[in-house]
Design an enzyme around this catalytic site. Structure first.
Site, mmCIF file in Angstrom:
data_model
loop_
_atom_site.group_PDB
_atom_site.id
_atom_site.type_symbol
_atom_site.label_atom_id
_atom_site.label_comp_id
_atom_site.label_asym_id
_atom_site.label_seq_id
_atom_site.Cartn_x
_atom_site.Cartn_y
_atom_site.Cartn_z
ATOM 1 N N GLY A 106 0.810 -1.215 0.000
ATOM 2 C CA GLY A 106 0.000 0.000 0.000
ATOM 3 C C GLY A 106 0.840 1.260 0.000
ATOM 4 O O GLY A 106 1.925 1.306 -0.584
ATOM 5 N N SER A 107 0.350 2.247 0.740
ATOM 6 C CA SER A 107 0.911 3.601 0.654
ATOM 7 C C SER A 107 2.387 3.708 1.003
ATOM 8 O O SER A 107 3.004 4.735 0.732
ATOM 9 C CB SER A 107 0.119 4.517 1.569
ATOM 10 N N VAL A 108 2.939 2.677 1.628
ATOM 11 C CA VAL A 108 4.367 2.694 1.904
ATOM 12 C C VAL A 108 5.143 2.930 0.602
ATOM 13 O O VAL A 108 6.201 3.570 0.590
ATOM 14 C CB VAL A 108 4.769 1.353 2.560
ATOM 15 N N LYS A 155 4.473 4.923 -1.628
ATOM 16 C CA LYS A 155 4.531 6.340 -2.026
ATOM 17 C C LYS A 155 5.902 6.928 -1.732
ATOM 18 O O LYS A 155 6.308 7.913 -2.352
ATOM 19 C CB LYS A 155 3.433 7.124 -1.294
#
Lengths: 565, 186
Positions: free
Chosen positions: A272-274, A276
């Site tokens: 997931g957002s990791v 980013k």
């Protein structure tokens, strides 16, 4: 006259013969003495060609017999060793009174059954195993009974004194001393050949803190498992590696596969957002966007049958730092479009996210990513969907992003100095900007719960839905947090992930990373920083604020794909 | 002439023989001892090996944590408990006339060492109790840190009475936590 002469000559002849014989004898004796003399000189003056075998054999005490070398942590704490243990057997033919012998034996080895032992001892055989691998105390106690017919056989047994704590790292070996998992397997040959212990980069104190905090959180949020990693960003050394549930390597007989599975290195997850972190780093590195660029995050993106939405919608134009701190999927996907598929793929590959990790464990995962890298993949990979890597992959890559841009392969073996095998993946400038963004995400973004006052924690949350049978399940989450500290001069990456945490009252029903994984990282950092001798700083001090804040005085936005200054 | 030579040679041979036997016995005795010692060394090595494993087993962090929780009044160190001497607020020079404890300190310490260098320490000592956390029994890092530079000063005091006086002064300053001031924790 002739007689006399003949007599004289006969006498002379005899004398001559005697003389010759004497001479020969004398010469032989002289030669013998000469040989002895020469040998004497040789031995006393030039001898010394190493001590003779007899004396050397007597002079050296027998080294402790060990089939395998020890494994120790970075401070020399024993993690695995081989002990000679005594195994008890009985010779029933030598035992007069099986009942009494059994009763006496059970009095010192209470785990045995008296009836069973008596039965074994009454048999007509010459050899029955009674108990394998006794402790030295039990060995002594049995000897003290003084019963003839009981005897011992010595066997080597692998012992893991710290039990579960390092089970997933050290692994275990079979009863025949073959490594079957972990370091025991990957260093099998070295362990059985050398005498010197293998020194790991693990610190058991950090390991304990991480494991304890992670286990508490897993229980609190009723997760099915989790993993934790502490990585030295300057060397790539893994200081701690935890995967829960774990097992006791001393009793591997009936451990479920679930517990043997190393989630931190063998498990692959859409984090997931990791991701980013990587998306932003690539954007800043390639110049696709800069810190002042702005993107329209008002409406969800519709691509094909997908719909990209934000979890914390801001419904406005966002700057690049805002996209990061509020974890905007829409913004990240748009940034990724500016980066382009080829550049994204190249940088992810440079960061080691598309190949097997270099860590010295047999349990290493190969990342899962699309074979054909379409635009939709580029967009979802920007926020960590459509690519699955192990937590260790992510932690290693984040270390490179924050340490000035150099990727060091993760290792479990103690390194004495900064390794030379580092590879530059992003510039020092990009790395500095990423440090600021990570700090902002903890200071006033989604990672607030990871803050550990004084230690300048930076980091990024990541909550992803798990794919089950090709579909995303809404209530099965992977919640992860990658933290780095201290942000002004990064030393360690601390990564934690929880597998399927469930929301609780205290978290208002949320099971997202900010509520589940981030607090673990914060607590772990505040506990391990003093161990590493990292002094807390005044976070409000002017020079620290200046070093870690992004100053965005951007002009009006000008739409997607156009960099602004 | 012949006779003394024979006698000397004969006695030499006897002596040499005697010495030879003596040495031979000594060697065999030493060898026996060597064997015993080697055996003992091997045994000790094995014991050390087992003890090392046991030491590691008994030092399981989880077990130590449990023991520490049960028997010690210590708790994990927090960032807010650490500070530097330089970070302590500046304080005006204390007035010995207004502070009998400090006056006693000065009177004892003065002959041993000029006090000018120790002045900031004295102020740090005085500043510390005000920042002491409320829990009276918990050995506070802060107090210990502030008092660390005291020990060299104690060492310079030649007479034991100096140390006693200092201890007393410290006790007066810190109350019942004085025992922690020397760095010793229960």
């Amino acid at each position: 006259m002739t007689e006399r002469i003949s007599f004289e000559s006969a006498q002379k002849k005899a004398l001559d013969t005697a003389r010759t014989r004497l001479l020969v004898g004398g010469a032989l004796m002289a030669a013998a003495f000469l040989v002895i003399g020469v040998r004497l000189v040789d031995v006393t003056l030039f001898g010394e060609s190493g001590p003779s075998r007899l004396t050397s054999a007597r002079n050296i005490a027998v080294e402790t017999q060990m089939d395998r070398a020890d494994i120790v942590d970075r401070n020399g704490v024993l993690l695995a060793t081989s002990l000679t243990t005594a195994s008890l057997y009985g010779n029933p033919r030598k035992i007069f009174d099986p009942q009494a012998a059994a009763r006496a034996l059970v009095s010192v080895l209470p785990e045995l059954s008296e009836a069973e032992v008596a039965g074994q001892l009454s048999s007509d055989r010459e050899f029955v195993w009674l108990s394998r691998n006794l402790t030295p105390r039990q060995h002594y106690e049995v000897n003290r009974l003084g019963i003839p017919g009981f005897d011992f056989r010595h066997e080597q047994r692998r012992v893991y004194p710290l039990g579960r704590l390092t089970a997933h790292i050290v692994g275990f070996s079979s009863i025949d001393n073959d490594g079957l998992a972990g370091i025991e397997k990957s260093f099998d040959a070295a362990l059985s050949e050398r005498r010197k212990p293998v020194m790991l980069s693990i610190d058991v104190r950090v390991q304990q803190i991480l494991r304890r905090e992670l286990a508490a959180q897993i229980e609190k949020f009723r997760a099915i498992g989790g993993s934790g990693i502490v990585l030295d960003v300057r060397t790539g050394e893994i200081v701690s590696l935890v995967s829960l549930p774990d097992f006791d390597p001393n009793e591997v007989g009936n451990v479920p596969d679930e517990a043997r599975f190393n989630r931190s290195t063998l498990g692959t997850y859409e984090l997931g957002s990791v991701f980013k972190i990587f998306n932003h780093a690539i954007a800043l590195e390639t110049g696709a966007a800069n810190l002042a660029s702005r993107y329209d995050a008002r409406k969800p993106i519709r691509v094909a049958r997908f719909r990209i939405t934000d979890f914390h919608p801001e419904n406005r134009w966002l700057t690049v730092p805002e996209i990061f701190t509020y974890s905007s999927n829409i913004g990240s996907a748009k940034i990724a479009l500016d980066i382009g598929s080829a550049a994204q793929r190249k940088f992810l590959s440079d960061l080691g996210l598309l190949r097997r990790s270099s860590v010295e464990l047999p349990e290493r995962a190969r990342p899962i990513y699309p074979a054909t890298w379409r635009e939709i993949n580029t967009m979802t990979i920007a926020y960590g969907h459509g690519i699955a890597v192990s937590p260790l992959h992510a932690a290693t890559a984040v270390a490179a992003v924050v340490n000035g841009g150099i990727l060091y392969p993760a290792t479990l073996i103690r390194r004495s100095e900064v390794p030379a095998d580092g590879k530059r993946v992003i510039s020092a400038q990009t790395s500095e900007n990423m440090r600021k963004l990570l700090r902002m995400a903890v200071e006033n973004g989604t990672g607030r719960n990871a803050n550990a006052p004084g230690y300048l924690v930076g980091g990024k949350t990541g909550t992803a839905e798990k794919q089950v049978d090709g579909r995303y399940k809404r209530n099965a989450l992977i919640s992860s947090f990658i933290g780095v500290f201290p942000m002004n001069a990064p030393r360690y990456v601390v990564m934690v992930h929880l597998d399927e945490p469930k929301g609780i009252k205290e978290s208002y029903g949320y099971a997202t990373a900010g509520w589940t994984a981030a607090p673990v990282v914060g607590r772990v950092i505040s506990l391990i920083a003093p161990l590493f001798g990292i002094a807390p700083v005044d976070e409000s001090a002017a020079e620290i604020r200046r070093a870690l804040t992004v100053n965005v005085t951007a002009p009006r936005a000008r739409g997607r794909g156009i960099a602004t200054n | 002439m012949k006779r003394p030579a024979t006698l000397i040679l004969f006695s030499l041979a006897v002596v040499a023989g005697g010495v030879l036997f003596g040495i031979a016995f000594e060697v065999s005795a030493l060898e026996e001892r060597l064997t015993v010692l080697n055996k003992q060394i091997t045994q000790d090595r094995d014991t050390i090996h087992v003890l090392r494993a046991e030491w590691s087993y008994l030092n399981q962090p989880e077990r130590l944590e449990d023991l520490s929780r049960r028997y010690l009044e210590l708790q994990p160190l927090e960032g807010s408990q650490l500070s530097e001497i330089a970070a302590l607020p500046a304080r005006r020079a204390p007035d010995p006339a207004a502070d009998p404890v400090l006056a006693a300190l000065l009177a004892d310490a003065a002959p041993a060492k000029p006090l000018s260098a120790d002045a900031p320490i004295a102020s740090a000592l005085n500043a510390a109790p005000k920042q002491r956390p409320a829990a009276p029994h918990r050995p506070s890092r802060h107090v210990r840190l502030a008092s660390q530079p005291v020990s060299p000063a104690t060492a310079t005091g030649t007479a034991a009475s100096d140390k006693a006086a200092l201890d007393e002064a410290l006790r007066a300053i810190f109350g019942n936590t004085a025992s922690n001031a020397g760095g010793a924790s229960r």
